[in-house]
Design a protein around this motif. Structure first.
Motif, short mmCIF file in Angstrom:
data_model
loop_
_atom_site.label_atom_id
_atom_site.label_comp_id
_atom_site.label_asym_id
_atom_site.label_seq_id
_atom_site.Cartn_x
_atom_site.Cartn_y
_atom_site.Cartn_z
N THR A 96 0.84 -1.20 0.00
CA THR A 96 0.00 0.00 0.00
C THR A 96 0.87 1.25 0.00
O THR A 96 2.03 1.22 0.42
N ASP A 120 0.60 3.89 1.84
CA ASP A 120 0.80 4.59 3.10
C ASP A 120 2.16 4.30 3.75
O ASP A 120 2.57 4.97 4.68
N LYS A 121 2.87 3.28 3.23
CA LYS A 121 4.21 2.99 3.75
C LYS A 121 5.30 3.75 3.01
O LYS A 121 6.46 3.70 3.40
N ASN A 123 2.32 11.61 14.67
CA ASN A 123 1.28 11.03 13.84
C ASN A 123 -0.03 11.05 14.64
O ASN A 123 -0.03 10.88 15.85
N THR A 150 1.22 11.47 4.55
CA THR A 150 0.26 10.59 3.88
C THR A 150 -1.06 10.64 4.64
O THR A 150 -1.09 10.72 5.87
N SER A 151 -2.12 10.60 3.87
CA SER A 151 -3.46 10.65 4.45
C SER A 151 -4.44 10.07 3.44
O SER A 151 -4.14 9.99 2.24
N GLY A 152 -5.61 9.66 3.93
CA GLY A 152 -6.61 9.12 3.03
C GLY A 152 -7.19 10.15 2.10
O GLY A 152 -7.57 9.85 0.97
N TYR A 183 0.35 11.20 -1.40
CA TYR A 183 1.16 11.93 -0.43
C TYR A 183 1.10 13.43 -0.67
O TYR A 183 0.69 13.90 -1.74
#
Length: 597
Positions: free
Chosen positions: A214, A216-217, A239, A266-268, A298
Motif C-alpha cells: 500500500t 501509506d508505507k 502522527n 500521507t493521508s486518506g 502523499y
C-alpha cells in the motif's frame, strides 16, 4: 636594502594576483566540486502486465514521484527505466535545477505503459548503463528498483531463466564494483512477491530491501532510503487521527546548516497546511522558499534553508483520517580527517586524530552544528576484521583525540560524527605497523630558517619573470577554454526517425544518448555512419547553455522546423522537445530529429 625574504613575499603576492586573474576558471571548478548531498539517481520500474496485480494500486509510480519530490531542489540528476523483457521507455540522467524539471520527470513517469513479459536483468543492466554514461563523480550514485521479483520470459525469444540469472548476476557484480547501491522495493499487493532476488540485489550492492502493498508505507520507505544513502536520520514527527480541525505538530530546525527540510505526509484524503516560523509569523505555502507538491498518495513540503528554531506545522485533515508524517534534512556538509603521515608505524606509536565538518571546501564554523554532535574513531584491524571505537573530544569547531598503535598489524581508521538528524563519516585511512618498527606519529622537526643576506632586490629578473608568467597564464587560459569547449558534455538524448519520401514508409524511432559524446557530434555518427547518409557528416550538434542543443548545418541538406526552413549555417539553438526535419539531397529521404532532455 631589501632582504631576500621580501623577495619571497613579493613572489607570493605575484602568485596571488595571478590566482585572482584566473579566478573565473577556478571558482567555477570549486562551485562544481562542492555539494555533498547531490546524487545521480536512476529509478527502475517493472511495467509488465503482472504488475497490474502485484501493484494494482500504482504504488510504484507514486514511489518514484515521491522520490523525485524528496530530492534537493537543485543539483541532482535523475533518470528513469521502465522495463518488461525489454526496455519499454527510458529517460537518461536529467539535471534537476528547477521545479519544472521535477514536473517533467513526474509527467514522464505518469505516461508509462505496460507490456507483456518481465526480465529483471534487463532493467538493472540498463540502469547501470545510464549511470556509466552520465554519472558525475562528484555526486553519489543510487539505483532504486521497484518490482515484484518475478520473471515471465517470452518463450518466442528462446531466452532461459538460467541466462537471465547469469545476466542479473553480472549486472549486480558490476554495480558492486562501481559503487552503485541498489535499493529494492518489493510490491506485494497480490501476495506473490518473490523476495529472494530483490533481497540479494540489495545486500550485494550495499542497498536495502523494503516491502509494501500500500502507498501509506511510502513516506517511511523513501525516508529510510534517503537517510541511509545521504547519511541523515529520519526525524520522527507526531502522527495522529484527524478531528477535522487544524492540529499542531512541533517542527524543530536544529541549526543554520540545514539546506532543506523535507516533510512527507500521507493521508486518506487531501490535507490543508499552515506553517508558523520561529517568530510566530505564518509562512506562505507555497512560496520561493517553501515548495509544495501533491499526489494522490502523499503531500510533500520542502523548506529551503529554513531559519533555525522552533517551527509549527498545522495540519487539517478529514475527520477520523489517519495522518502519518516523516521528516528528513538535507545537509551540504562533509566530515574530513586531517591527513595522517603515510609512513610505517610500530607498536606504541601515538597518532593524533583531528577531524572537522567541511562545506564547500571550508571548515564549517557554526557552533550550533557541533553543539549536540558526538564523534568516535572507528578502528578496524585488517587481519581479524575486528573493530573497536574510541570517543573523541568535541572542541566546538572539530573533534580531537589520539590512537595508540596496539600491535604490529595493519589498521583502518575513520571518524564518525553524529547528532539526532544526521551523521557523517570520513574516508578510511590505512596505517601499517606490521613490520614492528619504523617511523612514529610525530612530525620531523622543522629545519632552521634560511639566513638572510643584504643583496639588492633583483628588479629586472622579476619584471621579466612577471611578464612571462602573465603570458603563460593567458596562454593557459586560452588552452583551458578551448579544452573545455571541446570536452563540454551533452544533456539528454535524441530520437531519430527516417522517412522514405517516395513510399511514406517510416522507421521506428531510434533513441541516441548524447552524454556519450563530448564537444560535438555529427548526425552521421548518430546514423551509425550509413553510407547513404554520408552528407549528414556536415550536420553537427554542440552542447548549448541551460540544457539546450546547438545545430550547425554545413551541408546542402535543408533543415525545417514547424514547417519553416531554418538557416542553421551559423548555428541555431534547439530546446527541449524541439523537432526538426532534415531533407537529404542524395536520396529522397528525410531525417526527423526530436531533442529530448
Amino acid at each position: 636594502m631589501i632582504r631576500l625574504p621580501a623577495l619571497f613575499r613579493y613572489i607570493l603576492c605575484l602568485i596571488l594576483l595571478l590566482g585572482m586573474f584566473m579566478s573565473g576558471e577556478t571558482a567555477a571548478f570549486a562551485q562544481t566540486a562542492s555539494g555533498a548531498d547531490k546524487m545521480d539517481a536512476v529509478l527502475v520500474v517493472d511495467v509488465s502486465n503482472s504488475m497490474s496485480q502485484s501493484d494494482k494500486n500504482g504504488v510504484s509510480l507514486e514511489a518514484m514521484k515521491m522520490f523525485v519530490d524528496m530530492t534537493s531542489a537543485q543539483g541532482n540528476k535523475i533518470g528513469v527505466v521502465a522495463y518488461t523483457d525489454k526496455i519499454e521507455r527510458e529517460k537518461a540522467l536529467m539535471g534537476v535545477n528547477a521545479e519544472q524539471d521535477k514536473k517533467d520527470i513526474k509527467a514522464f513517469i505518469d505516461s508509462l505503459q505496460k507490456g507483456a513479459y518481465t526480465d529483471i536483468a534487463v532493467g538493472v543492466s540498463e540502469a547501470i548503463k545510464i549511470l556509466e554514461d552520465g554519472h558525475d563523480p562528484a555526486h553519489s550514485p543510487i539505483i532504486v528498483l521497484l518490482a515484484d521479483g518475478n520473471n515471465y520470459l517470452n518463450p518466442a525469444t528462446g531466452r532461459t531463466q538460467q541466462k537471465s540469472d547469469q545476466d542479473l548476476d553480472e549486472a549486480v557484480k558490476k554495480a558492486k564494483a562501481k559503487g552503485y547501491p541498489v535499493y529494492t522495493i518489493g510490491l506485494n499487493a497480490d501476495g506473490q512477491l518473490n523476495r529472494t532476488p530483490l533481497q540479494q540485489i540489495a545486500a550485494e550492492t550495499g542497498g536495502l530491501f523494503f516491502e509494501t502493498s500500500t502507498a501509506d508505507k511510502l513516506p517511511q520507505i523513501l525516508s529510510e532510503i534517503f537517510a541511509n544513502h545521504s547519511k541523515v536520520k529520519v526525524v520522527p514527527l507526531k502522527n495522529f487521527t484527524s478531528n477535522g480541525q487544524f492540529q499542531e505538530v512541533p517542527l524543530s530546525i536544529p541549526n543554520s546548516s540545514v539546506l532543506e527540510a523535507n516533510i512527507s505526509i500521507t493521508s486518506g484524503q487531501a490535507v490543508e497546511l499552515k506553517l508558523i516560523d520561529p517568530s510566530g509569523k505564518e509562512a506562505a505555502i507555497p512560496s520561493a522558499d517553501i515548495l509544495l507538491s501533491r499526489s494522490r498518495a502523499y503531500t510533500m513540503v520542502k523548506m529551503i534553508q529554513p531559519a533555525q528554531g522552533e517551527w509549527k506545522l498545522q495540519v487539517k485533515g478529514a475527520d477520523r483520517d489517519k495522518i502519518a508524517m516523516n521528516l528528513i534534512f538535507n545537509y551540504d556538509v562533509l566530515l574530513e580527517m586531517e591527513p595522517i603521515a603515510a609512513q610505517p608505524y610500530k607498536k606504541g606509536d601515538i597518532i593524533p586524530i583531528k577531524a572537522a565538518l567541511v562545506t564547500a571546501g571550508q571548515q564549517a564554523v557554526s557552533p550550533d552544528l557541533y553543539k549536540k554532535m558526538k564523534a568516535k574513531l572507528i578502528v578496524r584491524e585488517l587481519g581479524s576484521q575486528q573493530t573497536s571505537e574510541l570517543e573523541l573530544a568535541n572542541t566546538g569547531s572539530g573533534f580531537e583525540g589520539s590512537f595508540t598503535v596496539p600491535d604490529a598489524k595493519q589498521y583502518e581508521l575513520k571518524v564518525k560524527a553524529e547528532e539526532t538528524s544526521f551523521y557523517r563519516e570520513t574516508k578510511p585511512v590505512t596505517i601499517d605497523a606490521s613490520q614492528g618498527a619504523g617511523g612514529s606519529a610525530s612530525q620531523p622537526p622543522a629545519g632552521a630558517p634560511a639566513a638572510e643576506d643584504d643583496r639588492p632586490f633583483p628588479w629586472l629578473p622579476v619584471i621579466i619573470g612577471t611578464a612571462g608568467l602573465i603570458l603563460v597564464a593567458a596562454g593557459a587560459l586560452a588552452l583551458l577554454s578551448a579544452w573545455k569547449k571541446a570536452n563540454k558534455g551533452f544533456t539528454g538524448q535524441i530520437a531519430i526517425e527516417i522517412v522514405d519520401e517516395d513510399t511514406g514508409e517510416k522507421s521506428h524511432p531510434q533513441y541516441k544518448k548524447l552524454n556519450a559524446f563530448k564537444g560535438k557530434v555529427k548526425l552521421h555518427q548518430l546514423l551509425q555512419l550509413a553510407p547513404e547518409f554520408q552528407e549528414t557528416d556536415k550536420v553537427l550538434f554542440f552542447p548549448g547553455k541551460n540544457d539546450t542543443l546547438v545545430l550547425e548545418n554545413r551541408s546542402g541538406c535543408r533543415v525545417e522546423k514547424a514547417g519553416r526552413v531554418l538557416d542553421a549555417s551559423k548555428g541555431r539553438e534547439l530546446k527541449k522537445n524541439d523537432r526538426i526535419k532534415i531533407s537529404l539531397t542524395s536520396v529522397n529521404k528525410s531525417v526527423y530529429v526530436d531533442y529530448i532532455v
